[in-house]
Design an enzyme around this catalytic site. Sequence first.
Site, PDB file in Angstrom:
ATOM      1  N   ASN A  23     -13.065   3.361  -5.295  1.00 23.27           N
ATOM      2  CA  ASN A  23     -11.628   3.563  -5.500  1.00 23.27           C
ATOM      3  C   ASN A  23     -10.977   4.152  -4.258  1.00 23.27           C
ATOM      4  O   ASN A  23     -11.570   4.974  -3.558  1.00 23.27           O
ATOM      5  CB  ASN A  23     -11.388   4.490  -6.695  1.00 23.27           C
ATOM      6  CG  ASN A  23     -11.899   3.879  -7.985  1.00 23.27           C
ATOM      7  OD1 ASN A  23     -12.162   2.672  -8.030  1.00 23.27           O
ATOM      8  ND2 ASN A  23     -12.054   4.687  -9.016  1.00 23.27           N
ATOM      9  N   HIS A  34     -14.709   2.113   0.110  1.00 21.03           N
ATOM     10  CA  HIS A  34     -13.648   1.140   0.387  1.00 21.03           C
ATOM     11  C   HIS A  34     -12.418   1.789   1.021  1.00 21.03           C
ATOM     12  O   HIS A  34     -11.336   1.213   0.987  1.00 21.03           O
ATOM     13  CB  HIS A  34     -13.244   0.403  -0.893  1.00 21.03           C
ATOM     14  CG  HIS A  34     -14.277  -0.579  -1.365  1.00 21.03           C
ATOM     15  ND1 HIS A  34     -14.277  -1.160  -2.615  1.00 21.03           N
ATOM     16  CD2 HIS A  34     -15.370  -1.097  -0.729  1.00 21.03           C
ATOM     17  CE1 HIS A  34     -15.314  -1.985  -2.737  1.00 21.03           C
ATOM     18  NE2 HIS A  34     -16.002  -1.955  -1.616  1.00 21.03           N
ATOM     19  N   TYR A  85       0.825  -1.222   0.000  1.00 18.16           N
ATOM     20  CA  TYR A  85       0.000   0.000   0.000  1.00 18.16           C
ATOM     21  C   TYR A  85       0.856   1.268   0.000  1.00 18.16           C
ATOM     22  O   TYR A  85       0.441   2.289  -0.557  1.00 18.16           O
ATOM     23  CB  TYR A  85      -1.004  -0.020   1.162  1.00 18.16           C
ATOM     24  CG  TYR A  85      -2.157  -0.958   0.887  1.00 18.16           C
ATOM     25  CD1 TYR A  85      -3.182  -0.587   0.021  1.00 18.16           C
ATOM     26  CD2 TYR A  85      -2.191  -2.231   1.416  1.00 18.16           C
ATOM     27  CE1 TYR A  85      -4.216  -1.456  -0.276  1.00 18.16           C
ATOM     28  CE2 TYR A  85      -3.229  -3.109   1.129  1.00 18.16           C
ATOM     29  CZ  TYR A  85      -4.236  -2.715   0.285  1.00 18.16           C
ATOM     30  OH  TYR A  85      -5.258  -3.581  -0.024  1.00 18.16           O
ATOM     31  N   GLU A 102     -16.784  -2.505 -21.098  1.00 24.13           N
ATOM     32  CA  GLU A 102     -17.406  -3.736 -21.607  1.00 24.13           C
ATOM     33  C   GLU A 102     -18.616  -4.025 -20.723  1.00 24.13           C
ATOM     34  O   GLU A 102     -18.718  -3.456 -19.635  1.00 24.13           O
ATOM     35  CB  GLU A 102     -16.410  -4.893 -21.510  1.00 24.13           C
ATOM     36  CG  GLU A 102     -15.963  -5.118 -20.078  1.00 24.13           C
ATOM     37  CD  GLU A 102     -14.694  -5.935 -19.925  1.00 24.13           C
ATOM     38  OE1 GLU A 102     -14.180  -6.435 -20.933  1.00 24.13           O
ATOM     39  OE2 GLU A 102     -14.249  -6.073 -18.775  1.00 24.13           O
ATOM     40  N   CYS A 157      -5.774   3.739  13.081  1.00 30.00           N
ATOM     41  CA  CYS A 157      -5.039   3.243  14.244  1.00 30.00           C
ATOM     42  C   CYS A 157      -5.806   2.084  14.882  1.00 30.00           C
ATOM     43  O   CYS A 157      -6.952   2.243  15.301  1.00 30.00           O
ATOM     44  CB  CYS A 157      -4.811   4.351  15.260  1.00 30.00           C
ATOM     45  SG  CYS A 157      -3.912   3.747  16.708  1.00 30.00           S
ATOM     46  N   CYS A 203       0.976   6.649  15.860  1.00 31.93           N
ATOM     47  CA  CYS A 203      -0.319   7.282  15.592  1.00 31.93           C
ATOM     48  C   CYS A 203      -0.272   8.726  16.081  1.00 31.93           C
ATOM     49  O   CYS A 203       0.109   8.977  17.230  1.00 31.93           O
ATOM     50  CB  CYS A 203      -1.414   6.505  16.329  1.00 31.93           C
ATOM     51  SG  CYS A 203      -3.006   7.353  16.355  1.00 31.93           S
TER      52      CYS A 203
HETATM   53  P1  OAD Z   1     -12.398  -4.067 -11.600  1.00 34.02           P
HETATM   54  O1  OAD Z   1     -10.949  -4.087 -11.941  1.00 34.02           O
HETATM   55  O2  OAD Z   1     -13.033  -5.328 -11.122  1.00 34.02           O
HETATM   56  O3  OAD Z   1     -13.251  -3.593 -12.854  1.00 34.02           O
HETATM   57  C1  OAD Z   1     -12.887  -2.468 -13.593  1.00 34.02           C
HETATM   58  C2  OAD Z   1     -13.873  -2.341 -14.743  1.00 34.02           C
HETATM   59  O4  OAD Z   1     -13.535  -1.151 -15.433  1.00 34.02           O
HETATM   60  C3  OAD Z   1     -13.840  -3.491 -15.750  1.00 34.02           C
HETATM   61  O5  OAD Z   1     -15.169  -3.956 -16.014  1.00 34.02           O
HETATM   62  C4  OAD Z   1     -13.222  -2.861 -17.002  1.00 34.02           C
HETATM   63  O6  OAD Z   1     -13.771  -3.362 -18.208  1.00 34.02           O
HETATM   64  C5  OAD Z   1     -13.614  -1.406 -16.822  1.00 34.02           C
HETATM   65  N1  OAD Z   1     -12.716  -0.458 -17.487  1.00 34.02           N
HETATM   66  C6  OAD Z   1     -11.371  -0.565 -17.725  1.00 34.02           C
HETATM   67  N2  OAD Z   1     -10.927   0.523 -18.350  1.00 34.02           N
HETATM   68  C7  OAD Z   1     -11.981   1.359 -18.511  1.00 34.02           C
HETATM   69  C8  OAD Z   1     -12.146   2.653 -19.103  1.00 34.02           C
HETATM   70  N3  OAD Z   1     -11.128   3.325 -19.644  1.00 34.02           N
HETATM   71  N4  OAD Z   1     -13.389   3.198 -19.093  1.00 34.02           N
HETATM   72  C9  OAD Z   1     -14.440   2.534 -18.547  1.00 34.02           C
HETATM   73  N5  OAD Z   1     -14.327   1.313 -17.983  1.00 34.02           N
HETATM   74  C10 OAD Z   1     -13.124   0.730 -17.960  1.00 34.02           C
HETATM   75  O7  OAD Z   1     -12.586  -2.879 -10.543  1.00 34.02           O
HETATM   76  P2  OAD Z   1     -13.796  -2.571  -9.556  1.00 34.02           P
HETATM   77  O8  OAD Z   1     -15.090  -3.017 -10.147  1.00 34.02           O
HETATM   78  O9  OAD Z   1     -13.658  -1.161  -9.140  1.00 34.02           O
HETATM   79  O10 OAD Z   1     -12.111  -3.683  -3.498  1.00 34.02           O
HETATM   80  O11 OAD Z   1     -13.442  -3.500  -8.325  1.00 34.02           O
HETATM   81  C11 OAD Z   1     -14.283  -3.458  -7.201  1.00 34.02           C
HETATM   82  C12 OAD Z   1     -13.487  -3.720  -5.965  1.00 34.02           C
HETATM   83  O12 OAD Z   1     -12.766  -4.934  -6.055  1.00 34.02           O
HETATM   84  C13 OAD Z   1     -12.410  -2.710  -5.660  1.00 34.02           C
HETATM   85  O13 OAD Z   1     -12.880  -1.554  -5.021  1.00 34.02           O
HETATM   86  C14 OAD Z   1     -11.488  -3.455  -4.773  1.00 34.02           C
HETATM   87  C15 OAD Z   1     -11.406  -4.706  -5.610  1.00 34.02           C
HETATM   88  O14 OAD Z   1     -10.863  -5.799  -5.085  1.00 34.02           O
HETATM   89  C16 OAD Z   1     -11.389  -3.610  -2.381  1.00 34.02           C
HETATM   90  O15 OAD Z   1     -10.205  -3.314  -2.374  1.00 34.02           O
HETATM   91  C17 OAD Z   1     -12.173  -3.922  -1.139  1.00 34.02           C
END
Ligand code: OAD
Length: 232
Positions: free
Chosen positions: A92, A109, A56, A203, A117, A136
């Site tokens: 995000n 998230h 991180y 997509e 802390c 902290c």
């Molecule tokens: P993902 O990586 O699962 O999905 C990202 C989506 O964005 C995919 O469907 C891609 O097709 C799409 N994508 C990529 N480039 C793009 C662009 N230029 N314009 C539009 N769409 C695009 O990410 P999240 O759905 O955000 O959780 O993932 C959800 C959660 O899973 C995250 O917040 C995180 C992760 O593990 C935690 O950390 C708790």
Amino acid sequence: MAELQSIVILTGAGISAESGVPTFRAADGLWEGHRVEDVATPEAFARDPGLVQTFYDARRAALAGVVPNAAHRALAKLDRDFAGELLIVTQNVDDLHERAGAERLLHMHGELKRALCLACGESHGWAGDLRGAPACPGCGAAKLRPDIVWFGEMPYEMERIEAALATCDLFVSIGTSGAVYPAAGFVQTARYHRASTLEMNLEPSAGTGWFDEARHGPAGVLVPAWVEEVLS
Ligand code: OAD
């Protein structure tokens, strides 16, 4: 559009992709070279805190090298100019929405630029590294972790999000794969309360069939065009 009074927008990694922030579910199934269960769970942190902190720390440091894109800027404009109710809920952990100027925003998230802390429970703004166990700023204990919601933990502000979903006229999902709950279920909640629903993603997402309308393409193109429609 003219009758819109309340909008809830959910954003995911796809909205930051054109800024150069990698999405989570790349073709190799790894997040920046790691399995999610090795870096994004409380068990991973208990097993190997050094690895998780270093991971991180690198993500936090990388924020200095990216800037908001046209999609973040368009949502910030909507936030500024839309007179009705608006809530941007982002999955995000980057800070690109706020750097673009969005204010009606919550991070369900957590945030890379905050540290939590484990001794006193306070969350603090954090710009540097967490490896090396810094104290902290509140209680002095060396018990800080990234203020990120890991798998198996409860997302932030769910009551506020559920309330907004129950009263919005339009729910919009941008750049999310629809793979992670509870966010993946927001479209169903919004539909249940009779909101219109719109997906904008590169997509079709896992839940694309739940949306009244789906637009597929890059967020940097689709989102500015949609914001113009709403504001015109
Ligand atoms: P993902 O990586 O699962 O999905 C990202 C989506 O964005 C995919 O469907 C891609 O097709 C799409 N994508 C990529 N480039 C793009 C662009 N230029 N314009 C539009 N769409 C695009 O990410 P999240 O759905 O955000 O959780 O993932 C959800 C959660 O899973 C995250 O917040 C995180 C992760 O593990 C935690 O950390 C708790």
